[in-house]
Design an enzyme around this catalytic site. Sequence first.
Site: not given
Length: 497
Positions: A192, A195, A245, A249-250, A267, A301, A401
Amino acid sequence: MIVDRAELVAEAIRSGTLAGLPGGHFIDGRFVESVSGRRMESFDPGRGKAFATVAAGDGADIDRAVAAARAALSGPWSRLSPAARGEILMRASRLIAERAARFAVVETLDSGKRLAEAEGDVGGVVKAFAYYAGAADKLHGDSMPLGPDHVGLTIEEPVGVAAQVVPWNYPLSTAARGIAPALAAGCTLVVKPAEQTPFTTLMLAELLDEAGLPAGVLNVVAGTGTDAGAALVAHPGIDHITFTGSVATGQRVMRAAAEHVTRLVLELGGKSPLVVLADCDLDAAVAGIMEAIFENAGQICSAGSRLIVEEAIAAPLLERLVASAQALRPGHGLGDAGIGPINSPAQLARVAGHVDRARAAGNRILTGGAIVPPEECGGGWFYQPTIVLADGPDDPLVQEEIFGPVLTVQVIPDFEAAIAAANATSYALVAGIYTRDHARAWRYARAVDAGQVYINEFFAGGIAMPFGGNRKSGFGRAKGMAGLRSYCKLKSVVARI
């Protein structure tokens, strides 16, 4: 189809797009529309305009892709020898090299990064497929000395159907560093892409089909994280997840994986320290710092986003960095720009918010600190290269971050203070140091908590070096043989003689 770099750039500048872009998901060896029929726009960050549309997937499309991957897992793919898998990967490497210009121009249109950066990414993808092509038939287990009456051995088996969720900052290279080792190990995949940046991953799937990959082995579903990504990581037909990401979200991906006890490599974010000691080669340090924070407009990142500089050289180093940052001219990635755009309006607002809050708190901004007006940069989403002095180790600029072209500076008195500062966040992805004293460099490498440590160069190592983080930067490793074994499950076999 045009393959010449100059012609591709001219077409993209003239028309704002390229002909022949994929428009559907790639499932079971062909492009298909979404079950729902929905589509979504993809934007050129350098212009701030949509340049193409693509199918917008959801759970129904994920179901189709996972079914295709599970069927392929027990099909002809499972009977190919490791050497035969390697031959497919090597053909793919050659095809990517032949079409490198097209991949790079599409990556620039979709992600916004400068063409030179995109070309570097494509070159890395060529090497990644070649590396894992060579590794496919060298993945072996061990034998154990159990005595005269038994034989013991281990077998590395493919983990099964692997899901990969790809970020928008390095869409092609991140996809490749997961797809190539998974295929080398004998897995099948559902990928995926973000987007915001679906096209080069879809192009890669089509190219692998041309290279001889059986239908259903690699499937790509475009769509949002909410509609497609969440369905993928929660799917009971997935045996392994690789996610790249944000931390937030992780954490959601981990919760979804726990439901089916699905294996996971994460990661996540970083706030990577780059230490510069007074005995460094100042020219090399300035060049390294500039690349570490301003490549891809800081949207990395592992960016060296936290400069920790010894007080004795802080003034001359910062003077040179400010001048170098001010010399960077923002512009479209297909032009001769010094720095490219931010990927989306939402990310641009996040970057600006961090700096605005720092300014309001009294932090000293040495240069930059503002959104570039659209009329000054062709309508795209740009932020000025920015350097800010942190107030202390607890400053949000140090701890959070930003994911943009913003360098946080911490001035420290000596080497021991540098180590303490380097370890003072919840992230542990990358760390760097510039010094002529290799004893101190290696002491730093031992003392700092990070997945990778760079000495006197940043972003070094290539596909052979494992990559990943600790603590809130995630766990597991991509790249290298460690990345290949991420897609394997170990079986022990003992026989009585």
